[in-house]
Every structure is written in C-alpha cells, then in structure tokens.
Motif scaffolding. Structure first.
Motif, PDB file in Angstrom:
ATOM      1  N   UNK A  55       0.774  -1.134  -0.022  1.00  0.00           N
ATOM      2  CA  UNK A  55      -0.052  -0.066   0.213  1.00  0.00           C
ATOM      3  C   UNK A  55       1.008   1.204  -0.037  1.00  0.00           C
ATOM      4  N   UNK A  56       0.802   1.933  -1.078  1.00  0.00           N
ATOM      5  CA  UNK A  56       1.737   3.320  -1.050  1.00  0.00           C
ATOM      6  C   UNK A  56       1.097   4.439  -0.052  1.00  0.00           C
ATOM      7  N   UNK A  57       2.062   4.646   0.873  1.00  0.00           N
ATOM      8  CA  UNK A  57       2.082   5.861   1.665  1.00  0.00           C
ATOM      9  C   UNK A  57       3.236   6.623   1.463  1.00  0.00           C
ATOM     10  N   UNK A  58       3.170   7.857   1.015  1.00  0.00           N
ATOM     11  CA  UNK A  58       4.679   8.465   0.903  1.00  0.00           C
ATOM     12  C   UNK A  58       4.972   8.939   2.267  1.00  0.00           C
ATOM     13  N   UNK A  59       6.293   9.040   2.276  1.00  0.00           N
ATOM     14  CA  UNK A  59       7.107   9.290   3.520  1.00  0.00           C
ATOM     15  C   UNK A  59       6.625  10.391   4.165  1.00  0.00           C
ATOM     16  N   UNK A  60       6.371  11.405   3.377  1.00  0.00           N
ATOM     17  CA  UNK A  60       5.862  12.564   4.024  1.00  0.00           C
ATOM     18  C   UNK A  60       4.428  12.802   4.371  1.00  0.00           C
ATOM     19  N   UNK A  61       3.780  11.705   4.209  1.00  0.00           N
ATOM     20  CA  UNK A  61       2.148  11.809   4.656  1.00  0.00           C
ATOM     21  C   UNK A  61       1.969  11.565   6.003  1.00  0.00           C
ATOM     22  N   UNK A  62       1.107  12.465   6.673  1.00  0.00           N
ATOM     23  CA  UNK A  62       0.748  12.441   8.121  1.00  0.00           C
ATOM     24  C   UNK A  62      -0.752  12.233   8.238  1.00  0.00           C
ATOM     25  N   UNK A  63      -1.428  12.257   7.156  1.00  0.00           N
ATOM     26  CA  UNK A  63      -2.718  12.026   7.301  1.00  0.00           C
ATOM     27  C   UNK A  63      -3.454  11.783   5.829  1.00  0.00           C
ATOM     28  N   UNK A  64      -4.729  10.994   5.824  1.00  0.00           N
ATOM     29  CA  UNK A  64      -5.243  10.482   4.559  1.00  0.00           C
ATOM     30  C   UNK A  64      -6.710  10.514   4.740  1.00  0.00           C
ATOM     31  N   UNK A  65      -7.283  11.206   3.542  1.00  0.00           N
ATOM     32  CA  UNK A  65      -8.798  11.420   3.458  1.00  0.00           C
ATOM     33  C   UNK A  65      -9.222  10.629   2.203  1.00  0.00           C
ATOM     34  N   UNK A  66     -10.451   9.939   2.338  1.00  0.00           N
ATOM     35  CA  UNK A  66     -11.232   9.566   1.227  1.00  0.00           C
ATOM     36  C   UNK A  66     -12.528  10.038   1.266  1.00  0.00           C
ATOM     37  N   UNK A  67     -12.792  10.759   0.257  1.00  0.00           N
ATOM     38  CA  UNK A  67     -14.383  11.250  -0.251  1.00  0.00           C
ATOM     39  C   UNK A  67     -14.747  10.601  -1.096  1.00  0.00           C
ATOM     40  N   UNK A  68     -16.180   9.831  -1.075  1.00  0.00           N
ATOM     41  CA  UNK A  68     -16.862   9.046  -1.987  1.00  0.00           C
ATOM     42  C   UNK A  68     -18.058   9.539  -2.294  1.00  0.00           C
ATOM     43  N   UNK A  69     -18.341   9.544  -3.636  1.00  0.00           N
ATOM     44  CA  UNK A  69     -19.761   9.853  -4.134  1.00  0.00           C
ATOM     45  C   UNK A  69     -20.251   8.936  -4.614  1.00  0.00           C
ATOM     46  N   UNK A  70     -21.976   8.783  -4.370  1.00  0.00           N
ATOM     47  CA  UNK A  70     -22.845   7.813  -5.056  1.00  0.00           C
ATOM     48  C   UNK A  70     -23.840   8.217  -5.851  1.00  0.00           C
ATOM     49  N   UNK A  71     -23.346   9.557  -6.367  1.00  0.00           N
ATOM     50  CA  UNK A  71     -24.536  10.462  -6.963  1.00  0.00           C
ATOM     51  C   UNK A  71     -24.775   9.689  -8.195  1.00  0.00           C
ATOM     52  N   UNK A  72     -26.066  10.221  -8.674  1.00  0.00           N
ATOM     53  CA  UNK A  72     -26.528   9.848 -10.100  1.00  0.00           C
ATOM     54  C   UNK A  72     -26.227  10.690 -11.234  1.00  0.00           C
ATOM     55  N   UNK A  73     -26.371  12.012 -10.722  1.00  0.00           N
ATOM     56  CA  UNK A  73     -26.079  13.142 -11.897  1.00  0.00           C
ATOM     57  C   UNK A  73     -24.843  13.955 -11.108  1.00  0.00           C
ATOM     58  N   UNK A  74     -24.327  14.691 -12.140  1.00  0.00           N
ATOM     59  CA  UNK A  74     -23.313  15.559 -11.694  1.00  0.00           C
ATOM     60  C   UNK A  74     -21.930  15.042 -10.754  1.00  0.00           C
ATOM     61  N   UNK A  75     -21.877  13.548 -11.355  1.00  0.00           N
ATOM     62  CA  UNK A  75     -20.657  12.942 -10.577  1.00  0.00           C
ATOM     63  C   UNK A  75     -19.418  13.752 -10.566  1.00  0.00           C
TER      64      UNK A  75
END
Ligand SMILES: Cc1cc2nc3c(=O)[nH]c(=O)nc-3n(C[C@H](O)[C@H](O)[C@H](O)COP(=O)(O)OP(=O)(O)OC[C@H]3O[C@@H](n4cnc5c(N)ncnc54)[C@H](O)[C@@H]3O)c2cc1C
Length: 471
Positions: free
Chosen positions: A281-301
């Motif tokens: 799993x790629x985690x850059x050395x400088x990374x101190x936090x991770x976010x994931x935002x997900x959409x399940x929209x039908x339009x305007x995705x």
C-alpha cells in the motif's frame, strides 16, 4: 427480580424450562436449548464481556412464540436478554445471570418490499446485507451500512441504532426506520406507528425504542424506509503532510454543497502502522494524514469529484488518487481496511473506541489522543468517520503484559472523558451496553438519567428486559 435459596432456585429454573418447552410444543427440542456448551458459547457477545451465566436459550420463529416466552419470564421474574447476531462490541448482548436468551437468528424472513411506499417489512433476524441485497434487486436502497453488515441483524442494528460510513449522507439506522412491532415486558404486542411516510400521532415511540439495546421491548417486526438506488460509487483519496490540513479539508468537504456519501480519515499513527503492515500500500514518507471522499450521486458525479479534489488541493494535499469505478474505489479503501490489522500487528492487541465530537473539536480531540498516548505510554491512532465527527480511536497494546493491558484500557477510558469535555459523546454508534455505563454520568445530567429510568420503569416495571445494560 427476587433471589431464591439454592434448592428453590434449581426447582424454579427447572420449572421455567419446563414451561418454555411446553410453550414451544413439538419444536421444543430445537427451540429450547440449555446444554452447557451452548450456554457458554452463546452467553457472551463479541466484546468478550461476561455478565453472568444464562439459564436457557430460546429460538422463536414468530411473534406469538416471543410473546409466550416473555409471559413466562414476566410470571417468574426471570431476566431476558435479546440477541441478534451477538456482534455487539459493548457487552449489550451478553447474558445476565440466570437469563433467558432470546435468539432472533431464526426469524430471518423478508416479509415484503413495497416499491410504491418505498418500504420493506422484515423479521428482526434478517441480516443487514440480506436486506440491502433484496432492496437492490428491486432497484431500491437500504442506506444503513455498519461494517458488520454481513453478520449484524436488522433487530440488533435497530436496538443499537447502528451507524456506518454512509451516515454523513444518509444518517444513522433510526433515520431509516418507519415503524416497529414489539413485544412488551408483559407479553403484549404493539405497533409503534402507522407506516405512512409522515405521522405525528402521539409520542414517537419508534425513535425511543431504536437504540434502547433491548431494555424497553423485544422487536419482532420492522418496517424500514428504502430509497431509490444510488449511482455507482467513485471517490478521491488524498495524503496530507499535516493533520491540520486534512481536518480543514474534511470540514470543508463535509459542509460543502455536495455532501459525500463517505468521508473517512486516517492519522499519522495509522499510516505508520499500515506502512509496516502492508508495504504494497503506497504511503508517501511525508504523509501524516489520509482522507477519502466518496460520491454515489447519479448526476453531476464529475463535478462532485472535482469539488472534493479542489478542496483537497486547496488544503495542500501532497498526493491524490481518483477512482472512476467501484473496483478502483475498492483499491482506495484498501488503505482504510489495513488500519485494524496494522494496529493489531504492532503488539498483538488492540482496543477499538467509538467516540464522537463536534466538527469544531476534531483538532483538539486528536491533540488529546496524542497526549493520552504519551501519558499512558501506549500507541493510539485516531481516525474514522471524520465527516460526522464519529472517530474510532485504536489503542495498540501487548496483551501478554498485564500492566500494558491495564494502561491501554485506562487510555481508552481517558479518551471517553476527553470527548465529553469537548462536548462530545462516549459512543457514536457501538452502544453503551455495560462497558460504557460508568461513563454515562459524564454527559447526561441527573435529571436526564432520572427521566430515562422512569421511561424504563414504564415499559418494564419488573426490570426483566436486559437488566444492567444501557441505563
Ligand atoms: C467487525 C465488526 C464491525 C462493526 N462495525 C460496526 C459499525 O460500522 N457500526 C456500528 O454501529 N456497529 C458496528 N459493530 C457493532 C455491532 O455489529 C452493532 O452493534 C450491531 O448493531 C449489532 O447487531 P447484532 O445483530 O449483532 O446484535 P447483538 O449484538 O446481538 O445485540 C445488540 C443489542 O441489541 C439487542 N437486540 C438484538 N436483537 C434485538 C431485538 N430483536 N429486539 C430488541 N433488542 C434486540 C441486544 O439485546 C443488544 O442490546 C461492529 C461489530 C463488529 C464485530
């Protein structure tokens, strides 16, 4: 409930079992179980907390059988602990001493799905995943999504008001419950409301029973609201060099025009654990936090994904990945999935917490967790459903070291106090059970506790329903 001398108690127990067998008639051998191995195995939930040894396990198939069991318990003053799939992490489904365990796992029928009314009627033992799949086959959607969907029952998730990753967009289980059929402590049956979309007739007993952890009534039939099926899930993940940047980005996404279906966070401790647990799993050395935002929209995705990415970039993301299909998204989730095995792999043990704080206090609770980790000399990662403020601190500890184990538990307890001090709560979704009872006074006033106990007494005057839990 009364305590009897030993010989009287044995005769009394035998009498209760005889009456239960008689109530189940020809099904008695399958439906009334009291061999020592089953009582030991089923007497405890996933938390591992033992509260006592049960007397007997009953496995009803229908509401009438539940009523018969409750009438016997009521007559004899015997405790009842309802059980769905026993995946409670709080000891809520563990047996109390001498209790009748009502195992709802055999009541697993989906009774109806009504596309016009956008509802499903189910028995309590139906698994969340089973209902979600049935709704999907009709082009509909059951929104609650606890990580335990494959094991947790609808009855159990109603009784704990379970959450999940999609709460930021769809709310908690309560927001998807239309009405309940329940058996009360005297064996009578009620329906809490009509199945119309709207109703303000009388007090909202449905909402009261949702989340009551089996202390007010036994849920025997559930009407849930369904929605139109969402679109395919897609998402954007990002790494940040500071936690402050990640939290600022998370709060901006969470309060933006396009509310994500999921918004998850991992902190630096989690990323270190994931790096050493799974180097693929790629985690850059400088990374101190991770976010994931997900959409399940039908339009305007695309617009929605662009807006998440723009916000991440504005807050100095140091690397971003965009998933255009559910399969690609699953790869982004691999980072999140590696959290628990990664923390567990550190020292062999991990304790999982479930606090929730206002969004404005997210940075402070993370600072507190770092300070508590130092004070108790344990490793704490704090992340989770950052979009709705529900964080799952994970404390890594060495289970072979009694002192370290004690310090890990003390650190988790301290995190509860810290959450409360910041205007937050000791449980966002896993429930109170018996594990968190001692901390309840830290956020509910004496008057609120008194009112809640009065409600319990009105529903269950003899105190036979899951005694000692929740309140
Ligand atoms: C791997 C894992 C992941 C998890 N992830 C999540 C998550 O993402 N979100 C979350 O909220 N929780 C999560 N949990 C906790 C747990 O799955 C939930 O609390 C779930 O709602 C419990 O469902 P259950 O069927 O196992 O109920 P049980 O554990 O059997 O019971 C839970 C409570 O409900 C009561 N109860 C059960 N059935 C009835 C009924 N028919 N009538 C009245 N009371 C009843 C019990 O007495 C008890 O108080 C997780 C647990 C595990 C093990």
């Amino acid at each position: 409930m009364t305590t009897l001398p030993h010989t009287d108690a044995s005769a009394h127990a035998a009498q209760v079992i005889a009456e239960l067998r008689s109530a189940f008639g020809a099904r008695a051998d399958a439906a009334v179980v009291h061999d020592a191995a089953s009582l030991t195995e089923l007497g405890v939930d996933t938390s591992g907390v033992r509260r006592g040894s049960p007397l007997v396990i009953v496995r009803p198939l229908a509401t009438e059988e539940v009523q018969a069991v409750v009438r016997i318990a009521d007559r004899h003053g015997v405790a009842i602990v309802p059980q769905g799939s026993r995946s409670s992490l709080a000891g809520a489904a563990s047996a109390t001493e001498g209790a009748i365990l009502v195992d709802f796992s055999r009541m697993r029928k989906i009774i109806a799905i009504d596309p016009l009314e956008r509802l499903a009627i189910v028995q309590p033992g139906v698994l969340v995943e089973q209902l979600a799949a049935a709704a999907e086959r009709e082009g509909l959607f059951y929104a609650p999504d606890p990580v335990s969907s494959h094991i947790a029952s609808i009855g159990g998730t109603i009784a704990t008001n379970a959450g999940g990753m999609r709460c930021i967009k769809y709310g908690v289980t309560r927001d998807s419950v239309r009405s309940l059929e329940v058996v009360l402590a005297d064996g009578s049956v009620i329906n809490t409301r009509r199945n119309t979309i709207k109703s303000v007739a009388g007090l909202d007993l449905t909402s009261l029973i949702v989340g009551s952890e089996g202390t007010l009534a036994l849920v025997t039939e559930i009407t849930v609201s369904l929605r139109s099926a969402p679109g395919p899930t897609r998402g954007v993940s990002a790494m940040f060099a500071t936690l402050e940047d990640a939290l600022d980005a998370a709060n901006e996404v969470a309060t933006g025009q396009q509310v994500p279906a999921v918004l998850e966070m991992l902190d630096d401790v989690a990323l270190d654990a994931i790096r050493s647990y799974d180097p693929t799993i790629e985690v850059p050395a400088a990374a101190r936090a991770w976010l994931l935002a997900v959409t399940d929209a039908r339009v305007g995705v695309d617009d929605e994904l662009d807006s998440f990415a723009d916000i991440f970039a504005l807050h100095n993301a140091i690397g971003m990945s965009r998933a255009e299909t559910p399969e690609e998204l699953d790869q982004l989730f691999a980072t999140r999935r590696a959290l628990h095995p990664g923390m567990q792999a550190y020292l062999g043990g991990s304790l999982n917490g479930d606090i929730a704080v206002p969004r404005s206090a997210l940075a402070e609770i993370v600072e507190e967790a770092t300070e508590i980790g130092k004070r108790f000399d344990v490793i704490i990662s704090i992340g989770g459903h950052v979009g709705d403020g529900n964080l799952h601190p994970v404390v890594a500890y060495n289970p072979a070291d009694a002192d370290h184990t004690a310090r890990a538990h003390a650190a988790q307890a301290e995190l509860l106090t810290a959450a409360q001090a910041l205007g937050g709560t000791i449980s966002g979704e896993h429930g109170i059970g018996v594990e968190k009872l001692p901390a309840l006074d830290g956020e509910l006033s004496p008057r609120v506790r008194e009112l809640q106990l009065a409600i319990k007494a009105a529903f269950d005057p003899k105190g036979i329903l899951n005694p000692g839990a929740k309140l």
